[in-house]
Motif scaffolding. Structure first.
Motif, PDB file in Angstrom:
ATOM      1  N   ALA A 337       0.834  -1.207   0.000  1.00  0.00           N
ATOM      2  CA  ALA A 337       0.000   0.000   0.000  1.00  0.00           C
ATOM      3  C   ALA A 337       0.872   1.261   0.000  1.00  0.00           C
ATOM      4  O   ALA A 337       0.549   2.250  -0.670  1.00  0.00           O
ATOM      5  CB  ALA A 337      -0.925  -0.014   1.209  1.00  0.00           C
ATOM      6  N   THR A 338       1.995   1.224   0.714  1.00  0.00           N
ATOM      7  CA  THR A 338       2.910   2.372   0.729  1.00  0.00           C
ATOM      8  C   THR A 338       3.513   2.585  -0.661  1.00  0.00           C
ATOM      9  O   THR A 338       3.547   3.715  -1.157  1.00  0.00           O
ATOM     10  CB  THR A 338       4.031   2.133   1.755  1.00  0.00           C
ATOM     11  N   ALA A 339       3.931   1.500  -1.294  1.00  0.00           N
ATOM     12  CA  ALA A 339       4.477   1.607  -2.658  1.00  0.00           C
ATOM     13  C   ALA A 339       3.394   2.126  -3.611  1.00  0.00           C
ATOM     14  O   ALA A 339       3.669   2.953  -4.480  1.00  0.00           O
ATOM     15  CB  ALA A 339       4.975   0.233  -3.113  1.00  0.00           C
ATOM     16  N   ALA A 340       2.151   1.676  -3.412  1.00  0.00           N
ATOM     17  CA  ALA A 340       1.029   2.116  -4.259  1.00  0.00           C
ATOM     18  C   ALA A 340       0.825   3.623  -4.127  1.00  0.00           C
ATOM     19  O   ALA A 340       0.594   4.330  -5.112  1.00  0.00           O
ATOM     20  CB  ALA A 340      -0.236   1.377  -3.858  1.00  0.00           C
ATOM     21  N   PHE A 341       0.923   4.115  -2.890  1.00  0.00           N
ATOM     22  CA  PHE A 341       0.763   5.551  -2.634  1.00  0.00           C
ATOM     23  C   PHE A 341       1.845   6.345  -3.371  1.00  0.00           C
ATOM     24  O   PHE A 341       1.558   7.321  -4.066  1.00  0.00           O
ATOM     25  CB  PHE A 341       0.829   5.847  -1.131  1.00  0.00           C
ATOM     26  N   LEU A 342       3.096   5.886  -3.257  1.00  0.00           N
ATOM     27  CA  LEU A 342       4.209   6.605  -3.899  1.00  0.00           C
ATOM     28  C   LEU A 342       4.087   6.556  -5.423  1.00  0.00           C
ATOM     29  O   LEU A 342       4.336   7.558  -6.104  1.00  0.00           O
ATOM     30  CB  LEU A 342       5.537   6.005  -3.439  1.00  0.00           C
ATOM     31  N   LEU A 343       3.637   5.417  -5.950  1.00  0.00           N
ATOM     32  CA  LEU A 343       3.454   5.283  -7.403  1.00  0.00           C
ATOM     33  C   LEU A 343       2.366   6.244  -7.886  1.00  0.00           C
ATOM     34  O   LEU A 343       2.558   6.976  -8.868  1.00  0.00           O
ATOM     35  CB  LEU A 343       3.063   3.842  -7.745  1.00  0.00           C
ATOM     36  N   ALA A 344       1.237   6.276  -7.177  1.00  0.00           N
ATOM     37  CA  ALA A 344       0.137   7.162  -7.573  1.00  0.00           C
ATOM     38  C   ALA A 344       0.592   8.619  -7.509  1.00  0.00           C
ATOM     39  O   ALA A 344       0.308   9.411  -8.422  1.00  0.00           O
ATOM     40  CB  ALA A 344      -1.064   6.938  -6.659  1.00  0.00           C
ATOM     41  N   LEU A 345       1.346   8.969  -6.461  1.00  0.00           N
ATOM     42  CA  LEU A 345       1.844  10.346  -6.308  1.00  0.00           C
ATOM     43  C   LEU A 345       2.760  10.715  -7.476  1.00  0.00           C
ATOM     44  O   LEU A 345       2.582  11.765  -8.113  1.00  0.00           O
ATOM     45  CB  LEU A 345       2.590  10.484  -4.984  1.00  0.00           C
ATOM     46  N   ALA A 346       3.679   9.820  -7.799  1.00  0.00           N
ATOM     47  CA  ALA A 346       4.639  10.097  -8.889  1.00  0.00           C
ATOM     48  C   ALA A 346       3.908  10.271 -10.222  1.00  0.00           C
ATOM     49  O   ALA A 346       4.159  11.223 -10.962  1.00  0.00           O
ATOM     50  CB  ALA A 346       5.650   8.957  -8.972  1.00  0.00           C
ATOM     51  N   ILE A 347       2.970   9.364 -10.512  1.00  0.00           N
ATOM     52  CA  ILE A 347       2.238   9.445 -11.782  1.00  0.00           C
ATOM     53  C   ILE A 347       1.446  10.751 -11.862  1.00  0.00           C
ATOM     54  O   ILE A 347       1.476  11.457 -12.869  1.00  0.00           O
ATOM     55  CB  ILE A 347       1.298   8.225 -11.945  1.00  0.00           C
TER      56      ILE A 347
END
Ligand code: HEM
Length: 359
Positions: A337-347
């Motif tokens: 979930a943390t990686a998902a948050f960072l991915l969504a933020l970057a995109i």
């Protein structure tokens, strides 16, 4: 604490409790206006002819944060209601409505596209408000007395496995490419476009594309069925997040495919090329400046976050199913979930104009 009328405790009677039953859909009604306020403040603060005021930037950040908070209000309200022992019919319905509030960003986008395509006389903010008003009335008229709960039927194991295998297939054939493609937005529109050309050749082929759509529709149907079975099974927050993220994805996937396949490729004349310009509403000034496309910021962000985090929840269940300690499984899910948050933020930063200077 005294009990009276049919096991209702004192604190479960009264205005504040009733308000607690409809707080989440009431918050959802405000969603379009938080985005509108964000747009006004953001466009003002980006206006080169006017000195940038900190207040405008703070205002824009505040209203965008409020928009992002509304699905979380739905998640927390639904989890709180799910934990009531011996809930009333009104509480059960309120729990379901609060769960639907989690999908508010995807519902507002879907509604907006359909509203535009049907040239509806009712502006989409009001159609959206009407939807929640109907759901609020549905909760308010429900009998507020304990209702017998049918014991939760176990979800068929074969369906759970099929849902898991389909998720891995979607990830391998499409989603991995799709999300990396959107990350390329941080480098720039040209990088995004050229990468999309290559990956589209894989998932856009005459063989793969219909299969992809069929499997995604299977995911929505099987996921909705599994969610209906699990809703009453347990209210542990990890499981609840799995269900809530699934509810978001069910609306997001149907709405997103409607935008791509129906609105852009079939309804629009001439058909719209579904590339970077389409994804970022370039023709309308971009995701920040366009009053309509602001809604795509939470819509896409939660789409990416929930699809990856939902798979993390699936990983957790698989780890528990294979006898690994629940503690490890929980940590794995939190990590994903943390990686998902960072991915969504970057995109989303890339789609809103931030660029990596890779020299
Ligand atoms: C930042 C988030 C996202 C953006 C900006 C986005 C944008 C797009 C764009 C521009 C297309 C057209 C692609 C093409 O023509 O090749 C597309 C297609 C599609 N997207 Fe997304 N998408 C996002 C996230 C997702 C997620 C999370 C899912 C699934 C859960 C998804 C499912 C699909 C599907 C099934 C298609 C149709 C693919 C095809 O052309 O066959 N998208 N999306």
């Amino acid at each position: 604490m005294t009990t009276d009328l049919q096991g209702l405790t004192r604190e479960r009677v009264g205005v504040s409790r009733k308000f607690g039953l409809i707080a989440a859909p009431l918050a959802a009604i405000a969603y379009p206006w938080t985005l509108r306020a964000f747009n006004v403040a953001a466009v003002e603060s980006l206006e080169p002819s006017r000195p940038a005021h900190l207040a405008l930037w703070l205002g824009a950040a505040l209203f965008l944060a409020l928009a992002f908070a509304i699905p979380l209000v739905g998640l927390l309200a639904s989890l709180r209601l799910a934990r009531i022992a011996g809930p009333t019919a009104a509480e059960r319905r309120a729990e379901l409505v609060a769960l639907i509030v989690v999908a508010a960003p995807a519902i507002y986008t879907f509604l907006g596209v359909v509203d535009y395509m049907t040239n509806s006389p009712l502006p989409d903010e009001w159609a959206f408000a009407l939807l929640w008003a109907v759901l609020i009335i549905a909760v308010a008229v429900s009998p507020d007395r304990p209702c017998p709960i049918a014991s939760a039927a176990v979800a068929p194991a074969a369906l759970r496995v099929a849902h898991g295998v389909a998720a891995i297939a979607i990830l391998a054939v499409f989603l991995g490419f799709h999300l990396v493609n959107h990350l390329a937005g941080l480098i720039g529109p040209d990088a995004h476009r050229s990468l999309m050309k290559s990956v589209h050749a894989i998932y856009g082929s005459a063989v793969v594309e219909p299969l992809l759509v069929a499997v995604l529709l299977f995911q929505v149907a099987s996921g909705s069925f599994l969610a209906s079975r699990h809703l009453r099974a347990s209210a542990d927050p990890f499981r609840f997040f799995q269900i809530a993220s699934g509810v978001y994805l069910a609306v997001f996937i149907l709405g997103h495919m409607n935008s791509v396949f129906v609105y852009a490729r079939s309804w629009s004349n001439p058909p719209i090329v579904t590339d970077w310009s389409f994804a970022t509403s370039e023709a309308w000034g971009g995701l920040i400046r366009s009053g309509w496309s602001n809604r795509l910021i939470p819509h896409y962000a939660f789409g990416v976050f929930f699809v990856v985090a939902h798979m993390g929840a699936g990983l957790r269940m698989a780890m528990i199913g294979h006898g690994l300690p629940e503690r490890w499984a929980n940590r794995a899910m939190i990590g994903v979930a943390t990686a998902a948050f960072l991915l969504a933020l970057a995109i989303m930063l890339g789609m809103c104009g931030v660029r990596l200077d890779i020299g």
